[in-house]
Design an enzyme around this catalytic site. Structure first.
Site, PDB file in Angstrom:
ATOM      1  N   ARG A   1      52.699  32.468 -18.870  1.00 51.56           N
ATOM      2  CA  ARG A   1      52.545  33.364 -20.016  1.00 51.56           C
ATOM      3  C   ARG A   1      51.946  34.661 -19.488  1.00 51.56           C
ATOM      4  O   ARG A   1      51.589  34.775 -18.319  1.00 51.56           O
ATOM      5  CB  ARG A   1      51.731  32.738 -21.156  1.00 51.56           C
ATOM      6  CG  ARG A   1      50.659  31.766 -20.832  1.00 51.56           C
ATOM      7  CD  ARG A   1      49.484  32.299 -20.089  1.00 51.56           C
ATOM      8  NE  ARG A   1      48.900  33.451 -20.748  1.00 51.56           N
ATOM      9  CZ  ARG A   1      48.135  34.347 -20.161  1.00 51.56           C
ATOM     10  NH1 ARG A   1      47.843  34.244 -18.860  1.00 51.56           N
ATOM     11  NH2 ARG A   1      47.641  35.378 -20.811  1.00 51.56           N
ATOM     12  N   GLY A   2      51.821  35.648 -20.381  1.00 49.40           N
ATOM     13  CA  GLY A   2      51.415  36.977 -19.925  1.00 49.40           C
ATOM     14  C   GLY A   2      52.682  37.777 -19.660  1.00 49.40           C
ATOM     15  O   GLY A   2      53.605  37.286 -18.986  1.00 49.40           O
TER      16      GLY A   2
ATOM     17  N   GLN B   1      43.026  31.738 -24.417  1.00 47.63           N
ATOM     18  CA  GLN B   1      43.326  32.202 -23.054  1.00 47.63           C
ATOM     19  C   GLN B   1      42.093  32.817 -22.383  1.00 47.63           C
ATOM     20  O   GLN B   1      41.984  32.793 -21.161  1.00 47.63           O
ATOM     21  CB  GLN B   1      44.450  33.258 -23.080  1.00 47.63           C
ATOM     22  CG  GLN B   1      45.814  32.710 -23.436  1.00 47.63           C
ATOM     23  CD  GLN B   1      46.109  32.859 -24.909  1.00 47.63           C
ATOM     24  OE1 GLN B   1      45.218  32.779 -25.751  1.00 47.63           O
ATOM     25  NE2 GLN B   1      47.361  33.070 -25.250  1.00 47.63           N
TER      26      GLN B   1
ATOM     27  N   ASP C   1      51.509  43.691 -24.248  1.00 46.47           N
ATOM     28  CA  ASP C   1      52.819  43.020 -24.199  1.00 46.47           C
ATOM     29  C   ASP C   1      53.954  43.991 -24.460  1.00 46.47           C
ATOM     30  O   ASP C   1      55.084  43.779 -24.037  1.00 46.47           O
ATOM     31  CB  ASP C   1      52.859  41.875 -25.210  1.00 46.47           C
ATOM     32  CG  ASP C   1      51.982  40.739 -24.723  1.00 46.47           C
ATOM     33  OD1 ASP C   1      50.765  40.812 -24.946  1.00 46.47           O
ATOM     34  OD2 ASP C   1      52.511  39.838 -24.058  1.00 46.47           O
TER      35      ASP C   1
ATOM     36  N   ASN D   1      49.266  43.818 -28.326  1.00 44.40           N
ATOM     37  CA  ASN D   1      48.628  42.855 -27.412  1.00 44.40           C
ATOM     38  C   ASN D   1      48.172  41.650 -28.237  1.00 44.40           C
ATOM     39  O   ASN D   1      48.368  41.602 -29.458  1.00 44.40           O
ATOM     40  CB  ASN D   1      47.456  43.523 -26.679  1.00 44.40           C
ATOM     41  CG  ASN D   1      46.926  42.664 -25.539  1.00 44.40           C
ATOM     42  OD1 ASN D   1      47.702  42.174 -24.719  1.00 44.40           O
ATOM     43  ND2 ASN D   1      45.625  42.471 -25.478  1.00 44.40           N
ATOM     44  N   LYS D   2      47.572  40.698 -27.585  1.00 43.94           N
ATOM     45  CA  LYS D   2      47.148  39.447 -28.228  1.00 43.94           C
ATOM     46  C   LYS D   2      46.391  39.703 -29.536  1.00 43.94           C
ATOM     47  O   LYS D   2      45.575  40.610 -29.621  1.00 43.94           O
ATOM     48  CB  LYS D   2      46.273  38.674 -27.220  1.00 43.94           C
ATOM     49  CG  LYS D   2      45.767  37.327 -27.672  1.00 43.94           C
ATOM     50  CD  LYS D   2      46.856  36.408 -28.195  1.00 43.94           C
ATOM     51  CE  LYS D   2      47.964  36.156 -27.195  1.00 43.94           C
ATOM     52  NZ  LYS D   2      49.125  35.447 -27.796  1.00 43.94           N
TER      53      LYS D   2
HETATM   54  O1  MRU Z   1      50.507  34.786 -25.502  1.00 41.48           O
HETATM   55  P1  MRU Z   1      50.198  35.225 -24.113  1.00 41.48           P
HETATM   56  O2  MRU Z   1      49.141  34.425 -23.447  1.00 41.48           O
HETATM   57  O3  MRU Z   1      51.454  35.360 -23.277  1.00 41.48           O
HETATM   58  O4  MRU Z   1      49.618  36.693 -24.325  1.00 41.48           O
HETATM   59  C1  MRU Z   1      49.196  37.434 -23.225  1.00 41.48           C
HETATM   60  C2  MRU Z   1      48.590  38.726 -23.595  1.00 41.48           C
HETATM   61  O5  MRU Z   1      48.470  39.077 -24.743  1.00 41.48           O
HETATM   62  C3  MRU Z   1      48.197  39.625 -22.463  1.00 41.48           C
HETATM   63  O6  MRU Z   1      47.093  40.410 -22.831  1.00 41.48           O
HETATM   64  C4  MRU Z   1      49.371  40.555 -22.141  1.00 41.48           C
HETATM   65  O7  MRU Z   1      50.527  39.809 -21.885  1.00 41.48           O
HETATM   66  C5  MRU Z   1      49.097  41.430 -21.000  1.00 41.48           C
HETATM   67  S1  MRU Z   1      49.143  40.495 -19.513  1.00 41.48           S
HETATM   68  C6  MRU Z   1      48.937  41.386 -18.161  1.00 41.48           C
END
Ligand code: MRU
Length: 360
Positions: free
Chosen positions: A53-54, A202, A243, A253-254
């Site tokens: 993920r990320g 996370q 993202d 973002n998250k």
């Molecule tokens: O749902 P996830 O864990 O994939 O979300 C990740 C994030 O929101 C990160 O902050 C984002 O992908 C940037 S990662 C360098």
């Protein structure tokens, strides 16, 4: 990243076994499990289930997914691209990586597709490492300036981060955490406030684990604590990943990032977003209306998974049985709340006239 003193990436190709290897992030921080991906279906599952993920890591994993698909069935390029594109909707790096694969493969004879796909997946993997290291250096310049302003009155610089934008979210280094790693290399004394990042935690599970592996001082906080800490002078800067960022600088973002940015603005605290240019969607301007926000299972909200004191993994329900719960994975922070975007091509303001200059 360093794990028990050994260097490890989040994804790599094992040449001896001829398989793609990943750190299975659904098992962290309790167990370090290295999983193998050998098919398109396994690659889709790894992205969907968040074993990887990320945003940047999802892109590289998808590129390897195309390679694995081409090994198996070279005429199934469109099918593979569609399957992978449908795994997660928000991170634009997924579409970006798939477009690069499609462009490179569409005119290649079927018997040569696997080879071309492999070479490009390896290139994307290597590029990601270099890009993230460069983001780290550019962001560390900002932290260095901040530290010069503060060092007369305090013993450390307090950074708040949300979710995991570390090495685990990329191939290596990370984005927001790359800035921290590069600042530590310059001996800037940092302490990191880590938002737990409900519902999948996370921050608690991944960021705390990564920072501990690197020996960086950090404190886990509940998602609602950041505003209080900011009001009491305990946060010098917020740094998060993204993202998808729009041409006018809206940052997706998250979930929960927006509330941190609002609190930072109210307390005159700089709010930095560290991201590769591949996370910028130059085709859209209005983040609130144009970015698809992932909605995930309500079970992630009503239940929580962790280890008991016995070491046994357990999932328990938090809420009344049958409660209605919603689970939006991401939110959009409007550009006016963002102090700077830190990219591999330099640091820019979150506005169209500057963001456009990042496009090659
Ligand atoms: O749902 P996830 O864990 O994939 O979300 C990740 C994030 O929101 C990160 O902050 C984002 O992908 C940037 S990662 C360098």
């Amino acid at each position: 990243m360093n794990i028990d003193g050994k260097h490890l990436q989040s994804i790599w190709f094992d040449k001896d076994l001829a398989v793609v290897k990943i750190i299975d992030q659904t098992k962290l921080p309790h167990e370090l499990v290295i999983a193998s991906l050998t098919t398109l279906a396994e690659s889709c599952h790894a992205i969907e289930s968040m074993q990887v993920r990320g945003a940047p890591l999802i892109g590289v994993a998808a590129a390897y997914g195309v390679y694995l698909a081409m090994l198996d069935e070279a005429q199934g390029l469109q099918y593979a691209l569609e399957k992978l594109a449908a795994t997660r909707p928000t991170a634009v790096n997924l579409q970006w990586a798939l477009s690069r694969m499609e462009e490179a493969l569409q005119n290649v004879p079927e018997d040569q597709r696997a080879g071309v796909a492999f070479d490009l997946a390896q290139t994307l993997e290597q590029e990601d490492i270099e890009i993230c290291a460069a983001i780290g250096v550019n962001g560390a310049d900002l932290l260095q300036k901040l530290w010069e302003e503060k060092r007369a009155t305090q013993t450390k610089l307090n950074v708040l981060t949300h979710c995991n934008a570390g090495a685990l979210a990329t191939v290596d280094w990370g984005t927001a955490l790359a800035v921290i790693y590069k600042a530590i290399e310059r001996n800037i004394p940092l302490h990191v406030w880590v938002d737990e990042t409900r519902p999948r935690n996370q921050g608690a599970a991944l960021t705390c684990w990564e920072l501990a592996q690197e020996g960086i001082a950090h404190t886990l906080i509940v998602d609602n604590a950041g505003g209080h800490l900011m009001q009491h002078g305990q946060v010098d800067v917020c740094i998060v990943g993204s993202d998808r960022t729009t041409l006018n600088g809206d940052v997706c973002n998250k979930i929960g990032t927006y509330l941190k940015a609002l609190a930072a603005k109210d307390n005159q605290i700089p709010f930095y977003v560290a991201l590769p240019v591949s996370s910028i969607d130059f085709s859209i301007s209005d983040g609130l209306r144009e970015i698809p926000i992932e909605e995930r299972s309500a079970l992630e909200v009503t239940h929580v998974t962790g280890v008991k004191d016995t070491g046994e993994l357990a999932t328990i329900r938090l809420s009344p049985e049958g409660v209605t719960a919603s689970n939006y994975g991401f939110d959009v922070t409007p550009a006016n709340l963002v102090s700077f975007l830190i990219t591999e091509r330099g640091v820019v303001k979150a506005k169209k006239s500057e963001i456009v200059s990042l496009k090659k």
